[in-house]
Design an enzyme around this catalytic site. Structure first.
Site, PDB file in Angstrom:
ATOM      1  N   CYS A  18       3.576  -4.676   6.480  1.00 30.15           N
ATOM      2  CA  CYS A  18       3.303  -4.288   5.315  1.00 30.15           C
ATOM      3  C   CYS A  18       4.370  -3.971   4.254  1.00 30.15           C
ATOM      4  O   CYS A  18       5.468  -3.848   4.772  1.00 30.15           O
ATOM      5  CB  CYS A  18       2.264  -3.273   4.920  1.00 30.15           C
ATOM      6  SG  CYS A  18       0.520  -3.760   5.864  1.00 30.15           S
ATOM      7  N   HIS A  38       0.838  -1.316   0.006  1.00 33.81           N
ATOM      8  CA  HIS A  38       0.234  -0.025  -0.052  1.00 33.81           C
ATOM      9  C   HIS A  38       0.826   1.340  -0.210  1.00 33.81           C
ATOM     10  O   HIS A  38       2.013   1.284   0.378  1.00 33.81           O
ATOM     11  CB  HIS A  38      -0.865   0.138   1.206  1.00 33.81           C
ATOM     12  CG  HIS A  38      -0.285   0.110   2.524  1.00 33.81           C
ATOM     13  ND1 HIS A  38       0.090   1.308   3.215  1.00 33.81           N
ATOM     14  CD2 HIS A  38       0.023  -1.003   3.548  1.00 33.81           C
ATOM     15  CE1 HIS A  38       0.661   1.026   4.327  1.00 33.81           C
ATOM     16  NE2 HIS A  38       0.551  -0.433   4.515  1.00 33.81           N
TER      17      HIS A  38
END
Length: 249
Positions: A224, A206
């Protein structure tokens, strides 16, 4: 003797075999056919990545899973190897043992139900946690390498191969979903953009404008894969559901 043949979610066929004039007891064989198919994913005509699983949802509970699995054919120009897992008594998920062929039509056949989907050209993502980079290849050719930041010590990004599960133009990241309370110094609630889910445990690719200075140099995320906004937007429009992402050191 009343007929006992009925279909209430699961049909039962009873065949009685008796020896003529021998006085032998009748032998009874019970055959339980596969219930009707309610849905197959990917849907007919859908284009997906080469690591996409096949999900088959039945209209009634399945009592003989092994027999039902044998009735499922997944082929291109040849049968494809894979393994089955059941999420409940009505849904089987088939995962390919190797990547599906790129630019291919995949036929799924279950009894009288058939559907076809296509694979893309072979889009792969690669997160190198030592080099702090994220690379995308299409059809074996590198098309973009980007600075990235992955999980910091204690929150390391898991190593493995992960098919993209779903995509979000915008998403809220809440540390409580991965077991970190908001009262913790590591707690957070962040509005994210251009996100691709890699695991149901909360690992995403992301946009992370807050870590741009560390991207390419250090791993500072909670697991992440962090990219700049421009790179994350490009990845969002390039990588699709079912595309494999490899994470390694």
């Amino acid at each position: 003797m009343r007929s006992a043949i009925r279909y209430l979610f699961l049909a039962t066929v009873i065949v009685a075999l008796a020896a003529f004039g021998s006085g032998a007891a009748a032998a009874t064989m019970i055959v339980r056919p596969t219930p009707p198919v309610a849905a197959i994913g990917p849907s007919n005509g859908q284009v997906v990545g080469v690591a996409h699983p096949v999900t088959i949802r039945f209209a009634a509970p399945v009592t003989d899973r092994a027999k039902t699995e044998q009735s499922i054919d997944i082929t291109t120009t040849r049968p494809l190897p894979g393994t089955f897992a059941w999420t409940d008594d009505r849904e089987a998920v088939w995962t390919p043992s190797e990547f599906l062929p790129a630019d291919a039509t995949v036929l799924v056949s279950v009894g009288g139900t058939r559907t076809e989907f296509r694979t893309n050209a072979g889009v792969f993502g690669e997160a190198n946690m030592s080099a702090h980079t994220f690379t995308v290849t299409v059809g074996g050719t590198v098309v973009r390498t980007m600075p990235a930041s992955m999980g910091k010590p204690g929150y390391e990004t898991p190593v493995g191969t992960w098919p993209v599960l779903e995509k979000f133009r915008s998403v809220v990241f809440d540390s409580r979903t991965i077991g970190i309370p908001l009262s913790s110094p590591e707690g957070y609630v962040i509005n994210g953009e251009f996100a691709e889910r890699l695991t149901w445990g909360g690992v995403f690719i992301h946009s992370a404008p807050w870590s741009v200075d560390q991207q390419g140099y250090a791993n500072v995320s909670h697991g992440c894969i962090n990219l700049s906004r421009d790179d994350a937007e490009w990845v969002y429009h390039t990588i699709g559901v079912g595309d494999p992402v490899v994470t390694h050191w």
